[in-house]
Enzyme design. Structure first.
Site, mmCIF file in Angstrom:
data_model
loop_
_atom_site.group_PDB
_atom_site.id
_atom_site.type_symbol
_atom_site.label_atom_id
_atom_site.label_comp_id
_atom_site.label_asym_id
_atom_site.label_seq_id
_atom_site.Cartn_x
_atom_site.Cartn_y
_atom_site.Cartn_z
ATOM 1 N N TYR A 151 0.830 -1.217 0.000
ATOM 2 C CA TYR A 151 0.000 0.000 0.000
ATOM 3 C C TYR A 151 0.867 1.272 0.000
ATOM 4 O O TYR A 151 0.345 2.375 -0.165
ATOM 5 C CB TYR A 151 -0.945 0.059 1.218
ATOM 6 C CG TYR A 151 -1.928 -1.073 1.362
ATOM 7 C CD1 TYR A 151 -2.136 -1.987 0.335
ATOM 8 C CD2 TYR A 151 -2.649 -1.241 2.543
ATOM 9 C CE1 TYR A 151 -3.035 -3.035 0.487
ATOM 10 C CE2 TYR A 151 -3.554 -2.282 2.692
ATOM 11 C CZ TYR A 151 -3.741 -3.179 1.664
ATOM 12 O OH TYR A 151 -4.633 -4.205 1.835
ATOM 13 N N HIS B 74 0.451 -11.966 1.882
ATOM 14 C CA HIS B 74 -0.629 -11.199 1.226
ATOM 15 C C HIS B 74 -1.499 -12.030 0.274
ATOM 16 O O HIS B 74 -2.722 -11.891 0.270
ATOM 17 C CB HIS B 74 -0.019 -9.993 0.502
ATOM 18 C CG HIS B 74 -0.931 -8.828 0.403
ATOM 19 N ND1 HIS B 74 -0.517 -7.531 0.528
ATOM 20 C CD2 HIS B 74 -2.266 -8.744 0.183
ATOM 21 C CE1 HIS B 74 -1.552 -6.707 0.398
ATOM 22 N NE2 HIS B 74 -2.622 -7.428 0.187
ATOM 23 N N ARG C 2 -17.901 9.262 8.008
ATOM 24 C CA ARG C 2 -18.210 7.870 7.689
ATOM 25 C C ARG C 2 -17.437 6.916 8.598
ATOM 26 O O ARG C 2 -17.943 5.852 8.965
ATOM 27 C CB ARG C 2 -17.862 7.567 6.243
ATOM 28 C CG ARG C 2 -19.033 7.748 5.344
ATOM 29 C CD ARG C 2 -18.779 7.061 4.042
ATOM 30 N NE ARG C 2 -19.960 7.151 3.212
ATOM 31 C CZ ARG C 2 -19.929 7.063 1.897
ATOM 32 N NH1 ARG C 2 -18.777 6.915 1.275
ATOM 33 N NH2 ARG C 2 -21.039 7.124 1.215
ATOM 34 N N ASN D 194 -19.325 4.136 10.688
ATOM 35 C CA ASN D 194 -18.985 2.710 10.602
ATOM 36 C C ASN D 194 -18.595 2.113 11.950
ATOM 37 O O ASN D 194 -18.692 0.905 12.150
ATOM 38 C CB ASN D 194 -17.846 2.501 9.588
ATOM 39 C CG ASN D 194 -18.276 2.784 8.157
ATOM 40 O OD1 ASN D 194 -19.474 2.855 7.870
ATOM 41 N ND2 ASN D 194 -17.317 2.965 7.264
HETATM 42 N N1 LIG Z 1 -5.707 -8.553 1.926
HETATM 43 C C1 LIG Z 1 -6.104 -8.077 0.777
HETATM 44 O O1 LIG Z 1 -5.779 -8.611 -0.290
HETATM 45 C C2 LIG Z 1 -6.969 -6.876 0.743
HETATM 46 C C3 LIG Z 1 -7.587 -6.484 -0.445
HETATM 47 C C4 LIG Z 1 -8.405 -5.359 -0.412
HETATM 48 C C5 LIG Z 1 -8.575 -4.660 0.759
HETATM 49 N N2 LIG Z 1 -7.937 -5.039 1.911
HETATM 50 C C6 LIG Z 1 -8.101 -4.289 3.184
HETATM 51 O O2 LIG Z 1 -9.482 -4.161 3.479
HETATM 52 C C7 LIG Z 1 -9.812 -2.788 3.635
HETATM 53 C C8 LIG Z 1 -11.244 -2.523 3.227
HETATM 54 O O3 LIG Z 1 -11.502 -2.936 1.923
HETATM 55 P P1 LIG Z 1 -11.806 -1.890 0.744
HETATM 56 O O4 LIG Z 1 -11.084 -0.656 1.034
HETATM 57 O O5 LIG Z 1 -11.550 -2.602 -0.527
HETATM 58 O O6 LIG Z 1 -13.393 -1.738 0.726
HETATM 59 P P2 LIG Z 1 -14.608 -1.335 1.705
HETATM 60 O O7 LIG Z 1 -14.163 -0.948 3.055
HETATM 61 O O8 LIG Z 1 -15.614 -2.414 1.501
HETATM 62 O O9 LIG Z 1 -15.173 -0.075 0.935
HETATM 63 C C9 LIG Z 1 -14.521 1.159 0.880
HETATM 64 C C10 LIG Z 1 -15.366 2.056 -0.024
HETATM 65 O O10 LIG Z 1 -16.691 2.174 0.538
HETATM 66 C C11 LIG Z 1 -16.995 3.526 0.815
HETATM 67 N N3 LIG Z 1 -17.628 3.552 2.138
HETATM 68 C C12 LIG Z 1 -17.054 3.546 3.367
HETATM 69 N N4 LIG Z 1 -17.971 3.559 4.352
HETATM 70 C C13 LIG Z 1 -19.174 3.553 3.734
HETATM 71 C C14 LIG Z 1 -20.521 3.553 4.201
HETATM 72 N N5 LIG Z 1 -20.802 3.544 5.508
HETATM 73 N N6 LIG Z 1 -21.523 3.544 3.280
HETATM 74 C C15 LIG Z 1 -21.248 3.541 1.967
HETATM 75 N N7 LIG Z 1 -19.994 3.542 1.449
HETATM 76 C C16 LIG Z 1 -18.975 3.556 2.336
HETATM 77 C C17 LIG Z 1 -15.686 4.290 0.761
HETATM 78 O O11 LIG Z 1 -15.877 5.541 0.157
HETATM 79 P P3 LIG Z 1 -15.439 6.920 0.888
HETATM 80 O O12 LIG Z 1 -13.959 6.860 1.073
HETATM 81 O O13 LIG Z 1 -15.890 7.948 -0.085
HETATM 82 O O14 LIG Z 1 -16.191 6.954 2.184
HETATM 83 C C18 LIG Z 1 -14.812 3.426 -0.163
HETATM 84 O O15 LIG Z 1 -14.988 3.806 -1.510
HETATM 85 C C19 LIG Z 1 -8.748 -2.090 2.766
HETATM 86 O O16 LIG Z 1 -8.666 -0.724 3.008
HETATM 87 C C20 LIG Z 1 -7.520 -2.882 3.123
HETATM 88 O O17 LIG Z 1 -7.002 -2.463 4.390
HETATM 89 C C21 LIG Z 1 -7.147 -6.135 1.910
#
Ligand SMILES: NC(=O)c1ccc[n+]([C@@H]2O[C@H](COP(=O)([O-])OP(=O)(O)OC[C@H]3O[C@@H](n4cnc5c(N)ncnc54)[C@H](OP(=O)(O)O)[C@@H]3O)[C@@H](O)[C@H]2O)c1
Length: 278
Positions: A51, A108, A235, A239
């Site tokens: 990241y 990862h 947000r 959350n």
């Molecule tokens: N191990 C892996 O391979 C892997 C892969 C992907 C992710 N991850 C980890 O998992 C974390 C979370 O996954 P993610 O970032 O892909 O997706 P997520 O948390 O499911 O979604 C984030 C998105 O949702 C929006 N959001 C946040 N809160 C919201 C709410 N209450 N209502 C509606 N929309 C909302 C955010 O927009 P805004 O910013 O505009 O609020 C952002 O665009 C990552 O940040 C990372 O740390 C790990």
């Protein structure tokens, strides 16, 4: 109902069930939002070497004024560093960038070469050298999850995988329970797609909560760890506000029923491995 954040105990370690994710956060945003999340009450932060924001995450933790020992901090070994010496070098680099020893170091994504034996050996060596408190996996299907644990003297305390209402993960959840591990849900909000869901919306209205809050509650109520991400402080607060209500069994089941075969959003699994069928 007590308004207390839930945590999970795995292999004697207590992990806050709601963490803050930092994927795709530029360093300045990562620093700002990690500090903000900790001020809101989050006590679990997720980052990764790939990241490119580990140093900023460390700065955000220091800015927050929250004591390091009160925070659960996870980072990940990138797949280019799976050979023994490279893995140890990255573990040292990640700890130096963060300015802290992480609580949890994950592999990862699984890959076929080097062997699992070499990589799991190196991950255990990193733990034995004090470069992390505990170790685990990310994106391992059930067969590889079991194989990795068979090769690892230390418990692999979580498998961080994509999980939200549009995926079942029945088999992987059962595997984690069977081997004394846990599931951490990445993209727990289906990258924001839950906001438009009619079923989740109806349940949310019944509780006076948002679709995001209901989705996160559905995850933690299953005993899953969830790490949502947002760029917006309001947000992040929304959350985190999920400790004062509970979903009924029938509501949990209605959300489980949203799982569908094409629900996966991020698939970078090596073609030599296969996801579980359900
Ligand atoms: N191990 C892996 O391979 C892997 C892969 C992907 C992710 N991850 C980890 O998992 C974390 C979370 O996954 P993610 O970032 O892909 O997706 P997520 O948390 O499911 O979604 C984030 C998105 O949702 C929006 N959001 C946040 N809160 C919201 C709410 N209450 N209502 C509606 N929309 C909302 C955010 O927009 P805004 O910013 O505009 O609020 C952002 O665009 C990552 O940040 C990372 O740390 C790990």
């Amino acid at each position: 109902m007590p308004n207390t954040p839930l945590s999970l105990t795995v292999d004697g370690l207590t992990i806050p069930q709601l963490g803050f994710g930092t994927w795709q956060l530029e360093p300045a945003d990562a620093r700002r939002m990690v500090a903000e999340a900790l001020r809101i009450g989050y006590r679990h932060i997720d980052t990764a070497w790939i990241y490119r924001n580990e140093a900023a995450v460390g700065d955000g933790i220091r800015d927050s004024g929250v004591a390091r020992e009160d925070i659960w901090l996870t980072t990940k070994i990138w797949t280019a560093h799976f050979e023994h010496d490279a893995l140890l070098r990255q573990a040292e680099e990640s700890a130096a960038s963060l300015g802290f020893t992480p609580d949890l170091l994950l592999l990862h994504w699984p890959k076929t070469s080097p062997t699992f034996a070499e990589t799991l050996g190196a991950l255990n060596a990193a733990k034995d050298a004090g470069l992390t408190r505990s170790i685990g996996l990310s994106n391992f299907p059930s067969g590889q999850f079991r194989e990795a644990q068979r090769l690892s003297p230390a418990r692999l305390i979580t498998n961080q995988v994509e999980y939200h209402p549009y995926l079942s993960l029945k088999t992987l959840r059962a595997t984690a329970a069977d081997i004394g591990s846990s599931i951490t849900a990445w993209s727990p909000l289906a990258q924001g797609k839950i906001a438009d869901d009619a079923v989740i919306g109806e349940i949310a209205r019944a509780h006076g909560k948002s679709t995001g809050q209901v989705t996160l509650r559905w995850l933690v109520q299953q005993g899953v760890i969830a790490i949502p991400r947002t760029l917006k402080p309001e947000r992040a607060a929304e959350n985190f506000d999920i400790w004062d209500f509970e979903l009924a069994d029938e509501e949990m089941a209605r959300i489980h029923a949203l799982a569908r075969p094409d629900g996966r959003l991020g698939d970078w699994l090596d073609k030599d491995f296969k996801w579980d069928k359900d």
